[in-house]
Design an enzyme around this catalytic site. Sequence first.
Site, PDB file in Angstrom:
ATOM      1  N   HIS A  27      89.579  10.660 121.984  1.00  0.00           N
ATOM      2  CA  HIS A  27      89.220  11.962 121.423  1.00  0.00           C
ATOM      3  C   HIS A  27      90.364  12.956 121.600  1.00  0.00           C
ATOM      4  CE1 HIS A  27      86.782  15.846 121.717  1.00  0.00           C
ATOM      5  NE2 HIS A  27      86.505  15.395 120.513  1.00  0.00           N
ATOM      6  N   HIS A  69      92.309  21.026 116.700  1.00  0.00           N
ATOM      7  CA  HIS A  69      90.872  20.818 116.748  1.00  0.00           C
ATOM      8  C   HIS A  69      90.118  21.707 115.774  1.00  0.00           C
ATOM      9  CE1 HIS A  69      86.837  20.147 118.037  1.00  0.00           C
ATOM     10  NE2 HIS A  69      86.689  21.376 118.490  1.00  0.00           N
TER      11      HIS A  69
END
Length: 330
Positions: A27, A69
């Site tokens: 991630h 992000h």
Amino acid sequence: MIRTLLTGILLSTLCTNLLAKPLVIAHRGASGYLPEHTLPAVILAHGMNPDYIEQDLVLSKDGVLVVLHDIHLDTVTDVAERFAQRKRADGRFYAIDFTLEELKSLRVHERRNEQNQQVFALRYQGHKTNADFFRIATFEEQLILIQELNRSRGVNIGIYPEIKSPAFHRAAGQDISKIFMAQLEKHGLNKADAKVYVQCFDFAETRRLRQELGLKAPLIQLLAENSWQESGSDYDYLKSPPGLQEIAKVADGIGPWIPQLVNFDNKAPTTLFTQAKALGLQIHPYTLRADQLPQGMDWQSTMALLFDWLKVDGIFTDFPDKVVAYNATQ
């Protein structure tokens, strides 16, 4: 004859067990150890041997895909120090307001909250010592880096890009999905058997990617809560049986938030989980963090719940090494 039959059964069982191991998705790279989405975080993640490394994608002012992000810069860079006058009326700094050259001048640090405190206090703290080491990367830089590490190490670790806020980008005059598709085509990755998963929170864009833009690679519909205002999608509907059926028409699976899959009070699976399984959808929940586990659970019990009981098909994790190690023991 019997020996051959037994050997075949054993091999079949072994292959089934190997195939059953959930995918490990790094991630934002090895974000439990180094600032998220930076090239050092990608390199570290690659050495941990996950199945995929994730890239969240937004656009620069000059239309270049960069790995961040979200559409904002202030929580992970020093943009407020370098371009104080460039904040919008809401006080935020947006990647799309900066050229790639300007974005490259920023230094990336661990994610901070509104009080300028590090969100995960015990994670990387050496930003001031080697501030120049962590920079915003383009999607193509990460893509080429992973391909070259695959070649030199003799492995095949895939990419798992997310199309971020497509409606926001279109309102700003840029089509992030078309630009993304051009990059996939350029690198020969728009194939059903490519080591690629594409993900998006916006269901309208998920359908567009498959039905209009010709995406052939596996596709995952991310699920949020309506209160998060992640996109214009109605997640309550998407989590319902009719919504999941709509997803199954265009996507290969779902990427839900872990609490959407299991009731942690009685450890019972939710109807979302059982219905998605019944439809044959892959389930890749987010985000497993060793430093942010469900209340009352440790690492081993959380892994056992997700992998051995729920049997999810993949997991997004900030700590890919820990999940790879767990997989190796099963």
